[in-house]
Design an enzyme around this catalytic site. Structure first.
Site, PDB file in Angstrom:
ATOM      1  N   GLY A  61       0.832  -1.209   0.000  1.00  0.00           N
ATOM      2  CA  GLY A  61       0.000   0.000   0.000  1.00  0.00           C
ATOM      3  C   GLY A  61       0.856   1.244   0.000  1.00  0.00           C
ATOM      4  N   ASN A  62       0.244   2.373   0.316  1.00  0.00           N
ATOM      5  CA  ASN A  62       1.021   3.610   0.472  1.00  0.00           C
ATOM      6  C   ASN A  62       0.350   4.470   1.532  1.00  0.00           C
ATOM      7  OD1 ASN A  62      -0.930   5.469  -0.917  1.00  0.00           O
ATOM      8  ND2 ASN A  62      -0.466   4.106  -2.632  1.00  0.00           N
ATOM      9  N   TYR A  63       0.968   5.620   1.863  1.00  0.00           N
ATOM     10  CA  TYR A  63       0.513   6.415   3.003  1.00  0.00           C
ATOM     11  C   TYR A  63      -0.652   7.364   2.691  1.00  0.00           C
ATOM     12  CZ  TYR A  63       4.730   4.907   5.438  1.00  0.00           C
ATOM     13  OH  TYR A  63       5.690   4.155   6.045  1.00  0.00           O
TER      14      TYR A  63
END
Ligand code: CTP
Length: 410
Positions: free
Chosen positions: A211-213
């Site tokens: 995923g990412n932030y």
């Protein structure tokens, strides 16, 4: 323009209540009709006679007058108003509004109001930042109420921080803006808009993902700003826990992966007059996600094979028809302007919104953002650090200007 407008000014118990005298005076000078409603606590901070004199009308405080004979009809009062402004709004009344409590004339007027509601909170920084207050603010924003941003400065406690009520002239400017928007319909009014937001989660196995932030805050703020302009919005939202506005002009499609986001975006793109791609889409996804949980391996390292996902924005740039406006984001760390401009041309965008990860307060997770808008001529417009809500309004205003100028040149 506030001239001739009927304004209820609600005043609650806060040190900033003295500023409501300046607010009432400024509104009267601009030709507004003002009625002041005070909560019982407000009287500890400002005498009603001051506000009665400045507003040229008796201040309303109780559901019935002192004799107990005359009923202050809160429904009639609420229906009379073009706008209800509560300034200052204490933490206590803010919580009451969020939860629908009705224990004085002001809260009764609020519950009966059909007009726009403008709130100018005032409290100490700790109270303002408290999770309970922030949750209440979110609830009120979801009701499409307007919050005049609190200011940073000296607080009643002697501390310096966020939570000061906006200065009266800023509240008046906020109201002028609101009425101007209402009298001059936006070129986005009634148009279909499409927004992507949030991260994507690419499954490795049933319990793990890449995923990412991204939180989705910027894209949700864009959906909100488009709704304020009267657009009908489809929001394709990756896994995000952020609240989304409640509106019958908003359709929210929840997705998880880049592939799902691609499929859903393609579905709605042909009808969309405006498309803004704020999602942080994974560029790669595991080539073969495991059907069951991967077990810890004996050896020290493991290799995961990734395949590229579709660049959704690039794809839309190819499909774009004349009259469609396509906007992308560029999150860069180096050679920001050049990289963003290249992306704009490569993806056939009308303009691109550049975020630099080098800017403190910009990018993932923050409530603020510093953006630069770059158009097809390479002209750039750099905005100062603002809340994501305000940055979203700037972006949508830019879309409105673009639509106006293309309508004018047709
Ligand atoms: N985007 C997209 N689909 C992807 C990747 C990105 O639609 N698979 C969109 C994003 O929503 C954003 C824009 O493309 O509006 C730019 O995203 P960014 O990650 O900055 O750029 P990339 O094209 O992925 O390039 P790079 O990661 O190499 O900087």
């Amino acid at each position: 323009m506030v001239q001739g407008k009927k304004v209820i000014v609600g005043v609650t118990g806060s040190i900033a209540a003295y500023k409501s005298a300046f607010l009432v005076r400024a509104l009267i000078r601009k030709g507004a009709h003002v009625r002041v409603v005070m909560t019982p606590a407000a009287e500890q901070f400002i005498p009603p006679i001051t506000l009665a004199t400045l507003s040229r009308h008796p201040v309303l405080r109780d559901l019935a007058d002192a004799s107990g004979q005359t009923w202050n009809n809160h429904i009639e009062l609420a229906r009379w108003a073009d706008v209800l402004v509560i300034a200052p709004l204490s933490a206590n009344t803010l919580a009451k509004l969020a939860h629908g409590l009705c224990d004085n004339l002001l809260t009764a007027v609020y519950l009966s109001a059909r007009c726009p509601v403008v709130l100018a909170p005032a409290m100490d920084e700790d109270m303002w930042l408290h999770a309970a207050t922030q949750a209440n603010v979110t609830t009120l924003l979801q009701r499409n109420h307007h919050i005049v941003p609190v200011e940073h400065g000296e607080l009643a406690s002697g501390l310096v921080g966020m939570g000061r009520m906006a200065e009266p002239e800023n509240i008046v400017a906020f109201l002028e803006d609101l009425f101007q928007k209402k009298t001059q319909p936006s070129p986005l009014d009634g148009l279909a808009a499409l927004v992507t937001a949030g991260p994507t989660f690419e499954p490795i196995d049933p319990v793990r993902f890449i995923g990412n932030y991204s939180t989705g805050k910027m894209g949700i703020a864009l959906a909100e700003a488009l709704l304020e302009h009267g657009a009908h919005v489809t929001l394709i939202l990756g896994p995000s826990v952020e609240p989304v506005p409640a509106s019958n002009q908003l359709k929210v499609i929840r997705v998880h992966t880049a592939d799902e986001m691609y499929q859903q975006t393609l579905r709605f793109f042909p009808q969309a007059k405006i498309t803004i791609m704020a999602a942080a889409v994974a560029d790669y996804t595991p080539a073969q996600p495991a059907a069951s949980k991967l077990k810890k391996l004996e050896h020290e390292s493991m290799t995961l094979t990734l395949r590229p996902t579709t660049d959704i924005l690039h794809e839309l740039g190819q499909l774009k028809q004349p009259g469609q406006v396509l906007v992308g984001f560029a999150l860069e760390t180096d050679y920001e302007f050049d990289n963003a401009l290249q992306k704009l041309y490569k993806k056939n965008l009308d303009f691109i919104v550049l975020n630099s990860l080098r800017d403190p307060g910009a990018g993932f997770g923050h409530d603020t953002n510093r953006i630069t808008i770059i158009d097809r001529n390479g002209q750039s417009l750099a905005f100062p650090l603002k809340t994501k809500r305000e940055a979203a309004q700037d972006i949508v205003n830019f879309v409105a200007t673009l639509l106006k100028s293309s309508a004018a040149s047709e």
